[in-house]
Write an enzyme that holds these catalytic residues in place. Sequence first.
Site, PDB file in Angstrom:
ATOM      1  N   HIS A 117      -1.242  -5.935   1.739  1.00 31.80           N
ATOM      2  CA  HIS A 117      -2.433  -6.778   1.651  1.00 31.80           C
ATOM      3  C   HIS A 117      -2.089  -8.110   0.981  1.00 31.80           C
ATOM      4  O   HIS A 117      -1.331  -8.147   0.011  1.00 31.80           O
ATOM      5  CB  HIS A 117      -3.521  -6.081   0.820  1.00 31.80           C
ATOM      6  CG  HIS A 117      -4.455  -5.235   1.640  1.00 31.80           C
ATOM      7  ND1 HIS A 117      -4.527  -3.868   1.514  1.00 31.80           N
ATOM      8  CD2 HIS A 117      -5.354  -5.567   2.607  1.00 31.80           C
ATOM      9  CE1 HIS A 117      -5.439  -3.391   2.360  1.00 31.80           C
ATOM     10  NE2 HIS A 117      -5.953  -4.405   3.034  1.00 31.80           N
TER      11      HIS A 117
ATOM     12  N   GLU B  97       0.821  -1.206   0.000  1.00 34.88           N
ATOM     13  CA  GLU B  97       0.000   0.000   0.000  1.00 34.88           C
ATOM     14  C   GLU B  97       0.860   1.262   0.000  1.00 34.88           C
ATOM     15  O   GLU B  97       1.808   1.382   0.757  1.00 34.88           O
ATOM     16  CB  GLU B  97      -0.943   0.011   1.212  1.00 34.88           C
ATOM     17  CG  GLU B  97      -1.961  -1.109   1.195  1.00 34.88           C
ATOM     18  CD  GLU B  97      -2.913  -1.029   0.001  1.00 34.88           C
ATOM     19  OE1 GLU B  97      -3.008   0.033  -0.639  1.00 34.88           O
ATOM     20  OE2 GLU B  97      -3.563  -2.062  -0.283  1.00 34.88           O
TER      21      GLU B  97
ATOM     22  N   ARG C 138     -18.013  -0.448   5.272  1.00 39.28           N
ATOM     23  CA  ARG C 138     -19.062  -1.081   4.489  1.00 39.28           C
ATOM     24  C   ARG C 138     -19.838  -2.075   5.357  1.00 39.28           C
ATOM     25  O   ARG C 138     -21.034  -2.258   5.201  1.00 39.28           O
ATOM     26  CB  ARG C 138     -18.419  -1.806   3.296  1.00 39.28           C
ATOM     27  CG  ARG C 138     -19.351  -2.364   2.263  1.00 39.28           C
ATOM     28  CD  ARG C 138     -18.556  -3.101   1.178  1.00 39.28           C
ATOM     29  NE  ARG C 138     -17.600  -4.047   1.734  1.00 39.28           N
ATOM     30  CZ  ARG C 138     -17.903  -5.280   2.160  1.00 39.28           C
ATOM     31  NH1 ARG C 138     -19.128  -5.720   2.122  1.00 39.28           N
ATOM     32  NH2 ARG C 138     -16.959  -6.085   2.650  1.00 39.28           N
TER      33      ARG C 138
ATOM     34  N   CYS D  43      -8.046  -1.728   7.928  1.00 38.80           N
ATOM     35  CA  CYS D  43      -6.679  -1.801   7.415  1.00 38.80           C
ATOM     36  C   CYS D  43      -6.084  -0.410   7.220  1.00 38.80           C
ATOM     37  O   CYS D  43      -4.969  -0.117   7.648  1.00 38.80           O
ATOM     38  CB  CYS D  43      -6.653  -2.546   6.075  1.00 38.80           C
ATOM     39  SG  CYS D  43      -6.970  -4.311   6.234  1.00 38.80           S
TER      40      CYS D  43
END
Lengths: 209, 209, 209, 209
Positions: free
Chosen positions: A166, A79, A89, A142
């Site tokens: 990830h 990342e 979500r 995350c």
Amino acid sequence: MQPILFTGFEPFDGESVNASWEAVRALPDEIADHPLRRLLLPVEFGRSGDLAVEAMRQLRPACVIAVGEAAGRAEVTLERVALNVECARIPDNAGAEPQEQPVIAGGPDAYQTCLPLQACAEAARAAGVPTAISNTAGLYVCNQLMYRILHEVARAAAAIPAGFVHVPLTPAQAVAKLAMPSMESVTAARALKAIAAQACSTCEPFAEC
Amino acid sequence: MQPILFTGFEPFDGESVNASWEAVRALPDEIADHPLRRLLLPVEFGRSGDLAVEAMRQLRPACVIAVGEAAGRAEVTLERVALNVECARIPDNAGAEPQEQPVIAGGPDAYQTCLPLQACAEAARAAGVPTAISNTAGLYVCNQLMYRILHEVARAAAAIPAGFVHVPLTPAQAVAKLAMPSMESVTAARALKAIAAQACSTCEPFAEC
Amino acid sequence: MQPILFTGFEPFDGESVNASWEAVRALPDEIADHPLRRLLLPVEFGRSGDLAVEAMRQLRPACVIAVGEAAGRAEVTLERVALNVECARIPDNAGAEPQEQPVIAGGPDAYQTCLPLQACAEAARAAGVPTAISNTAGLYVCNQLMYRILHEVARAAAAIPAGFVHVPLTPAQAVAKLAMPSMESVTAARALKAIAAQACSTCEPFAEC
Amino acid sequence: MQPILFTGFEPFDGESVNASWEAVRALPDEIADHPLRRLLLPVEFGRSGDLAVEAMRQLRPACVIAVGEAAGRAEVTLERVALNVECARIPDNAGAEPQEQPVIAGGPDAYQTCLPLQACAEAARAAGVPTAISNTAGLYVCNQLMYRILHEVARAAAAIPAGFVHVPLTPAQAVAKLAMPSMESVTAARALKAIAAQACSTCEPFAEC
């Protein structure tokens, strides 16, 4: 030698394992002469960040690599950036579901990673693992953890390599899903090991940090 | 016991390995008491089919499972149907590039697989490998080989389980590509083994054939 | 009334049109009583940002919406954040191909958009256009332009709504490509109009800015 | 002149429109001097096929083009083949949910389309609409209808162009979904018109039939 701190997550979203912790568990106990310290974190906004920052202060690690699970991704992804936004979500494991809130009120809009991205990606590929750089870590737990870690690096003015990686689902997780890419944990661990070794070999302060 | 015939392909399209052969190589030498016979085929229209049919006539196998590589797919996929069409996006390894031609002039439009599809998919998933049923095997050398094998089964009126399975790229292949799903050959082989065992355990003529 | 400034891009990457400019051209000349000003920008790092900032200083617009083309995306996407990184996959129209360079040396790592994201997305959907929020604007000329615009907003301490919107390819562009989503320019323009109207109706300083 | 028969479907799966009927409705009343006949079909195994075959027998059309909706596809897709299999992921509008059953017991495994595929795809692209050839029409009501139509063509030994075309969701449908490609019905209709005109201009029996 200072340790390398690896964090992984507990299962969430109805799963019985989390690919990130499976990969961290599959790592050797030492990388580039640094002992490994593994920290298992809850999938919770706030508390996961608190625990990681606390471990950083106690361990004073040479390098911090937080690992998360990214369903739908086919490659290990490094990342690039953590945003000062939380937007869930689904509820986290403590039931929190923040919407468009900052990770740290008043903090900068984003932090770029303190890992040498291109070199780390190249090292993981040289270890035979499909690896890419991602420009978004999402807005869930995350991203929040990555932001907290980089905020602590900035606060401590400690130019250590620190970032977030990830990993795809494991094959066993993907079995129950439709057309989901997966990766064996030992394969993902090969990439993590190469990334950590590369990060630790970059002794001088980074251009990136 | 009659052997199980597994076929895999040579590398093509600039690759140095073919995931199908890597998976077939990773299989044990015996499955459900049947000895394994492995046949490496060229990525060539016509000749790959000829060699497979020749082996079927010589070996009289209990089961035939042809394996191919499907870049872009995330799961092991059991193919449902072979079409009587050849349409090449790139030349095969002998330079042939057929466009909208039949595999066998005057043959039926298509053959459905002689594998018990749902049972085989379930067996592979029970072995921990993400597996799906695919309704198209493409129009390249893989589809041609599947058509030739099923045409031979129909010709010989031999109700043996026979079909085609696609496997994802290996991680080493995916390293050089962008966002491509991959699967370790040992993982793919676990699925192939479960599929063959399931197919051989279905002793009676299939509804599917 | 102060104008609304819309920018679009010239064609690039071998195309003869750019979907962003087609959409901007399809807009009405007035939105929510604000006259429209359209600015066509070159696909060039640096110069596109210079021209946009210059126009902002001259026009003192009520709102700035920069529009770019995103091949592969199926929806109109509102960008959340611009990163202080330039990383070109292909050369820009002036031949520049920066790799891991900052947009503005010493600038913050990123700027979050000054558009009310969720409200704008909702307004575009209410206009019948598939619309989503994107967490990455890439690292090419689009991201650079967005960063420059938001840097100018920050510099001028002018709390105006300003941000970036990506539109899909036009159908005519997608014809020559494989499996690419597309959107008619009049459809994309309906979304842009709704976004601008929503942004202008949010008179008070934003939580987001 | 003999008519061209176009069929479209009623809404299903909780939708209030079906993109196929929207596109068929947007067609002109005459194509290449042939009058158009539009037939709205229920999303039901069996009955949709019955009604289409009945209309073919009554109208004796010069050409039959059945149209269906394909959520997730970005282009107009010409279907190559219909399989003699029904396998429903969700119940049809009459509640039927067949699993691995034949469309017509004892029928051939599959029928290839009676449309000149490549010429029709080229004609639709020349009309500015992204168009591709698909090698699978799925196993739901669409595939069943296509199989029934081609079975009737084979039975009647009538070498008329007949086939199936999938269109993407409309933008209004995609609004409520995540990252779904869409296409305006007038755009899809441009492709359908070009496909029908091309099919009718191929007066001689086809290689494909």
